[in-house]
Every structure is written in structure tokens, then in C-alpha cells.
Design an enzyme around this catalytic site. Structure first.
Site, PDB file in Angstrom:
ATOM      1  CG  LEU A  56       1.855   4.140   6.126  1.00  0.00           C
ATOM      2  CD1 LEU A  56       2.948   5.411   6.350  1.00  0.00           C
ATOM      3  CD2 LEU A  56       0.811   4.100   7.256  1.00  0.00           C
TER       4      LEU A  56
ATOM      5  CE  LYS B  62      -8.672   2.620   9.596  1.00  0.00           C
ATOM      6  NZ  LYS B  62      -7.418   1.603   9.016  1.00  0.00           N
TER       7      LYS B  62
ATOM      8  CE1 TYR C 120     -13.626  -2.011   0.479  1.00  0.00           C
ATOM      9  CE2 TYR C 120     -13.673   0.201   1.189  1.00  0.00           C
ATOM     10  CZ  TYR C 120     -14.234  -0.685   0.152  1.00  0.00           C
ATOM     11  OH  TYR C 120     -14.699  -0.387  -0.805  1.00  0.00           O
ATOM     12  CB  THR C 121      -7.944   2.805   2.000  1.00  0.00           C
ATOM     13  OG1 THR C 121      -7.365   2.235   0.816  1.00  0.00           O
ATOM     14  CG2 THR C 121      -6.917   2.434   3.191  1.00  0.00           C
TER      15      THR C 121
ATOM     16  N   GLY D 152       0.812  -1.102   0.038  1.00  0.00           N
ATOM     17  CA  GLY D 152      -0.075   0.065  -0.102  1.00  0.00           C
ATOM     18  C   GLY D 152       0.774   1.348  -0.115  1.00  0.00           C
TER      19      GLY D 152
ATOM     20  CE1 TYR E   7     -10.585   4.020   5.267  1.00  0.00           C
ATOM     21  CE2 TYR E   7     -11.005   6.310   6.035  1.00  0.00           C
ATOM     22  CZ  TYR E   7     -10.022   5.003   5.909  1.00  0.00           C
ATOM     23  OH  TYR E   7      -8.897   5.222   6.070  1.00  0.00           O
TER      24      TYR E   7
ATOM     25  CG  ASP F  67      -7.841 -12.602   3.501  1.00  0.00           C
ATOM     26  OD1 ASP F  67      -8.050 -11.416   3.975  1.00  0.00           O
ATOM     27  OD2 ASP F  67      -8.917 -12.954   2.902  1.00  0.00           O
ATOM     28  CB  ILE F  68      -5.548  -9.135   7.979  1.00  0.00           C
ATOM     29  CG1 ILE F  68      -6.573  -8.053   7.094  1.00  0.00           C
ATOM     30  CG2 ILE F  68      -3.985  -8.861   7.864  1.00  0.00           C
ATOM     31  CD1 ILE F  68      -6.295  -6.661   7.711  1.00  0.00           C
TER      32      ILE F  68
HETATM   33  N1  LIG Z   1      -4.753   7.345   2.572  1.00  0.00           N
HETATM   34  C1  LIG Z   1      -5.080   8.338   3.433  1.00  0.00           C
HETATM   35  O1  LIG Z   1      -5.087   9.395   3.093  1.00  0.00           O
HETATM   36  C2  LIG Z   1      -5.160   7.763   4.938  1.00  0.00           C
HETATM   37  C3  LIG Z   1      -5.643   8.973   6.007  1.00  0.00           C
HETATM   38  C4  LIG Z   1      -5.900   8.277   7.182  1.00  0.00           C
HETATM   39  C5  LIG Z   1      -5.547   7.036   7.453  1.00  0.00           C
HETATM   40  N2  LIG Z   1      -5.207   6.253   6.556  1.00  0.00           N
HETATM   41  C6  LIG Z   1      -4.861   4.655   7.004  1.00  0.00           C
HETATM   42  O2  LIG Z   1      -3.868   4.556   6.705  1.00  0.00           O
HETATM   43  C7  LIG Z   1      -3.400   3.116   6.650  1.00  0.00           C
HETATM   44  C8  LIG Z   1      -2.751   2.995   5.337  1.00  0.00           C
HETATM   45  O3  LIG Z   1      -3.406   3.741   4.229  1.00  0.00           O
HETATM   46  P1  LIG Z   1      -2.966   3.666   2.698  1.00  0.00           P
HETATM   47  O4  LIG Z   1      -3.476   4.802   1.877  1.00  0.00           O
HETATM   48  O5  LIG Z   1      -1.560   3.271   2.630  1.00  0.00           O
HETATM   49  O6  LIG Z   1      -3.589   2.378   2.013  1.00  0.00           O
HETATM   50  P2  LIG Z   1      -3.640   1.383   0.868  1.00  0.00           P
HETATM   51  O7  LIG Z   1      -2.657   2.183  -0.068  1.00  0.00           O
HETATM   52  O8  LIG Z   1      -4.999   1.253   0.431  1.00  0.00           O
HETATM   53  O9  LIG Z   1      -2.920   0.064   1.105  1.00  0.00           O
HETATM   54  C9  LIG Z   1      -3.687  -0.823   2.243  1.00  0.00           C
HETATM   55  C10 LIG Z   1      -3.051  -2.287   1.593  1.00  0.00           C
HETATM   56  O10 LIG Z   1      -3.798  -3.434   2.202  1.00  0.00           O
HETATM   57  C11 LIG Z   1      -4.032  -4.243   1.242  1.00  0.00           C
HETATM   58  N3  LIG Z   1      -5.098  -5.071   1.738  1.00  0.00           N
HETATM   59  C12 LIG Z   1      -6.264  -5.291   1.043  1.00  0.00           C
HETATM   60  N4  LIG Z   1      -6.933  -6.254   1.670  1.00  0.00           N
HETATM   61  C13 LIG Z   1      -6.082  -6.896   2.347  1.00  0.00           C
HETATM   62  C14 LIG Z   1      -6.249  -7.984   3.028  1.00  0.00           C
HETATM   63  N5  LIG Z   1      -7.317  -8.911   3.161  1.00  0.00           N
HETATM   64  N6  LIG Z   1      -5.044  -8.701   3.680  1.00  0.00           N
HETATM   65  C15 LIG Z   1      -4.100  -7.871   3.742  1.00  0.00           C
HETATM   66  N7  LIG Z   1      -3.890  -6.673   3.019  1.00  0.00           N
HETATM   67  C16 LIG Z   1      -4.748  -6.289   2.486  1.00  0.00           C
HETATM   68  C17 LIG Z   1      -4.298  -3.687  -0.062  1.00  0.00           C
HETATM   69  O11 LIG Z   1      -4.300  -4.254  -1.310  1.00  0.00           O
HETATM   70  P3  LIG Z   1      -5.244  -3.846  -2.376  1.00  0.00           P
HETATM   71  O12 LIG Z   1      -4.798  -2.484  -2.794  1.00  0.00           O
HETATM   72  O13 LIG Z   1      -4.616  -4.811  -3.393  1.00  0.00           O
HETATM   73  O14 LIG Z   1      -6.417  -4.132  -2.008  1.00  0.00           O
HETATM   74  C18 LIG Z   1      -3.243  -2.402   0.183  1.00  0.00           C
HETATM   75  O15 LIG Z   1      -2.010  -2.789  -0.559  1.00  0.00           O
HETATM   76  C19 LIG Z   1      -4.896   2.599   6.376  1.00  0.00           C
HETATM   77  O16 LIG Z   1      -5.282   1.948   7.659  1.00  0.00           O
HETATM   78  C20 LIG Z   1      -5.670   3.788   6.272  1.00  0.00           C
HETATM   79  O17 LIG Z   1      -6.873   3.680   6.677  1.00  0.00           O
HETATM   80  C21 LIG Z   1      -5.098   6.693   5.332  1.00  0.00           C
END
Ligand SMILES: NC(=O)c1ccc[n+]([C@@H]2O[C@H](COP(=O)([O-])OP(=O)(O)OC[C@H]3O[C@@H](n4cnc5c(N)ncnc54)[C@H](OP(=O)(O)O)[C@@H]3O)[C@@H](O)[C@H]2O)c1
Length: 289
Positions: free
Chosen positions: A11, A130, A59-60, A9, A126, A34-35
Site C-alpha cells: 500500500l 491490529k 506486521y502483515t 510496502g 494478526y 523502526d517504529i
Molecule cells: N494486505 C492486505 O490484504 C491487508 C488487508 C487489510 C489491512 N491491511 C493493512 O494495510 C496496511 C498495509 O498493508 P500492506 O499489505 O501494504 O503491508 P506490507 O506490504 O507488509 O508493508 C508493510 C511495510 O512495513 C515495513 N515494516 C516492517 N517492520 C517495520 C518497522 N519496524 N518499522 C517501520 N516499517 C516496518 C515492512 O517492511 P518489510 O516488508 O521489510 O518487513 C513493509 O515495507 C497494514 O497495516 C495492514 O495491516 C492489509
């Protein structure tokens, strides 16, 4: 010693890069482990000595979640519960990433910035999923690190900066909302804060808020990205893009967004002052352009 979950992902990618740079021993996994299936976690972790889990998986897709409610909860609640149970059984220290979307964004005035103790009240699926994940962790573990962050941007994946850069190349005019406020946060800085907790071997458990310093709105952020991109010649001199400020009502989305996403960093800054002082002083950092 460290298990990074969600390394593909946005981050997770930067956390893994930093783990490598610092020479830390880690295992990394993403969707293939798969978590949402506890047995899969057990099987993967069976022979490994794990002291820390960093959970960046989730799930984002904020708007999609309004229809894919089960999928969002399956990952952000059930998946997180599985990780918490696994951590409890094995006495692993868990660092989990959560979001400003646990708040409704209606807080105003001098105390607008949300503290860790402020009342949560998510206004979209969402955010609800969370928050449910946070609650599972609290139920399963006595000690945990939950880091709530907001407005992430980084090298990987789709984020506001990458979307804007693409729009500036493709469009003559764009509209951006100017009544949602928050703090853009560079994933490399957040990755640094996560690793600081591990490198300190910290047991200062709790919920922490972490964003970069400063407050802006999406419209102002878009303008800052535009001027930076111009300076770096990422947009040709002749190309002009008109950026128009609009209100949230003029840009309907499936999921409601909090108007105020400002998080107070007081607590994390106190705990890790030497590090935080360096990392969150700049706003609008677009290093990766
Ligand atoms: N992005 C933001 O602006 C933001 C803001 C606040 C908080 N956050 C939090 O920060 C964290 C990281 O965000 P991010 O934007 O880096 O998220 P991201 O890019 O969507 O990364 C999440 C990763 O988890 C993977 N994943 C999906 N289903 C899974 C499963 N069943 N088992 C294991 N892994 C799985 C995804 O794969 P796929 O992509 O193939 O589904 C993806 O590689 C998240 O907890 C998010 O809620 C994000």
C-alpha cells in the site's frame, strides 16, 4: 508536511506514487526508521514540520504471526502506540490502516456487512495485534483516522492476484476456497481515499471502513483473474488451468480466517461521497496486469 511510514510496502508504494503525482510535500520511511523504537521516531521527526502521518507499516504475515506473536505485537501494537504518542505530542493528524481481521467473520444474514460500531472479536494473532494497535491509538489521541480495509491487491508485494497469476503459469490445477467472502480492494483506490482526507484538510475523525464495491469469495475472484489474464494473453491459449472450489476445512492454514470479511462502506461514502462514488464502483479490477 506529510510523513508516510511504510513506503516500501504494497500500500505504501502506491500512496507514495500518488503523493508524488499530486505534488504534495512528504517524507517517507520504512524499516530503516523502526517504529517500534520511540527514540528513532523522535530523532527522525525532530527538525521536521509534520501535519499528517500516514501509517502503512505493520506486521502483515498472517500465518507466521501465529508463531511470531511478540514480533506481531511489537509492530502492530507497540509501534502503533509510538506513532500515536509522537502524533499526540506534536499535534499531528494520524491516518492509520487497520483490517477486517479485527472481526471474527461470523456475522450473517441481511446485516452481514460489518459496520464501524460492530463488536470486534479477532480470531487470529494478526487480528489481535491490529486491534491492540487501534486501542493504543484511541488511548493516546482524541482525534484520529483509522481506516479498516480488506483483501488488498496492488502492483507491489505478494497478494492474491499476483499469487494466482503465478499459479496459472506454473500449475495445471489449483484449489481455492469458496466459503470466505469479502471485497477485493485495489491499493491505488485506497491510496486515493487516504489522500482525499488530507486534501480536504479533514478533521472528521473516526474509524472508517474502506474496500472496493461488491462482494465475492476467493474462488470466484480467482476465476475472474483467470478470465482477465486469458483475455490479456498473459496465459497462452493452449494453457488450461482447472480451478476447483474447496471448503476452508480442506485448506488448513496456521491462522484462522474470518468467513465473512465484508465491510460496510456507508459511513465513508457519506463523508466523501463525490470521491467514493467514483472509486469503489467496479469489482475485480485488475488494472495492473
Ligand atoms: N494486505 C492486505 O490484504 C491487508 C488487508 C487489510 C489491512 N491491511 C493493512 O494495510 C496496511 C498495509 O498493508 P500492506 O499489505 O501494504 O503491508 P506490507 O506490504 O507488509 O508493508 C508493510 C511495510 O512495513 C515495513 N515494516 C516492517 N517492520 C517495520 C518497522 N519496524 N518499522 C517501520 N516499517 C516496518 C515492512 O517492511 P518489510 O516488508 O521489510 O518487513 C513493509 O515495507 C497494514 O497495516 C495492514 O495491516 C492489509
Amino acid at each position: 508536511m506529510i510523513w508516510l511510514i511504510g513506503n516500501k510496502g504494497m500500500l505504501g508504494n502506491d500512496v507514495e506514487k500518488l503523493l508524488k503525482e499530486r505534488g504534495l510535500i512528504y517524507w517517507a520511511s520504512d524499516k530503516e526508521i523502526d517504529i517500534s523504537d520511540y527514540k528513532v521516531l523522535e530523532k527522525f521527526g525532530k527538525d521536521k514540520e509534520i501535519k499528517w502521518i500516514i501509517n502503512c507499516a505493520g506486521y502483515t504475515r498472517v500465518d507466521k504471526a501465529e508463531e511470531e506473536i511478540d514480533e506481531a505485537f511489537k509492530l502492530n501494537k507497540d509501534g502503533v502506540r509510538n506513532i500515536a504518542i509522537f502524533s499526540a505530542k506534536r499535534q499531528i493528524r494520524l491516518i492509520h490502516i487497520s483490517t477486517d481481521y479485527v472481526f471474527d467473520g461470523r456475522q450473517e444474514g441481511d446485516a452481514a456487512a460489518y459496520t464501524e460500531d460492530d463488536k470486534t472479536h479477532p480470531i487470529n494473532i494478526y487480528g489481535k495485534s491490529k486491534l491492540a494497535g487501534e486501542e493504543e491509538i484511541k488511548k493516546m489521541l482524541e482525534g484520529y483516522f483509522i481506516i479498516r480495509t480488506a483483501w488488498l491487491y496492488g502492483f507491489h508485494g505478494n497478494n492474491f492476484v499476483s499469487i494466482m497469476l503465478r499459479s496459472f503459469k506454473e500449475k495445471e490445477a489449483i484449489k481455492v476456497v469458496d466459503d470466505q467472502w469479502g471485497s477485493p480492494t485495489y491499493t491505488v483506490d485506497l491510496a486515493g481515499a487516504i489522500l482525499k482526507i488530507i486534501e480536504d484538510d479533514s478533521v472528521k475523525y473516526g474509524i472508517y471502513h474502506f474496500t472496493n464495491e461488491g462482494v465475492t469469495n476467493w474462488y470466484k475472484f480467482a476465476r475472474a483473474i483467470y478470465s482477465k489474464a486469458k483475455k490479456l494473453n498473459l496465459i497462452s491459449d493452449s494453457k488450461k488451468v482447472v480451478i476447483k472450489a474447496i471448503k476452508t476445512e480442506e485448506y488448513p492454514t496456521a491462522a484462522a480466517r474470518p468467513r465473512n470479511s465484508i465491510l460496510s462502506k456507508e459511513i465513508i461514502a457519506k463523508q466523501w461521497s463525490s470521491y467514493i462514488g467514483k472509486s469503489i464502483t467496479e469489482i475485480f479490477r485488475v488494472h495492473f496486469i
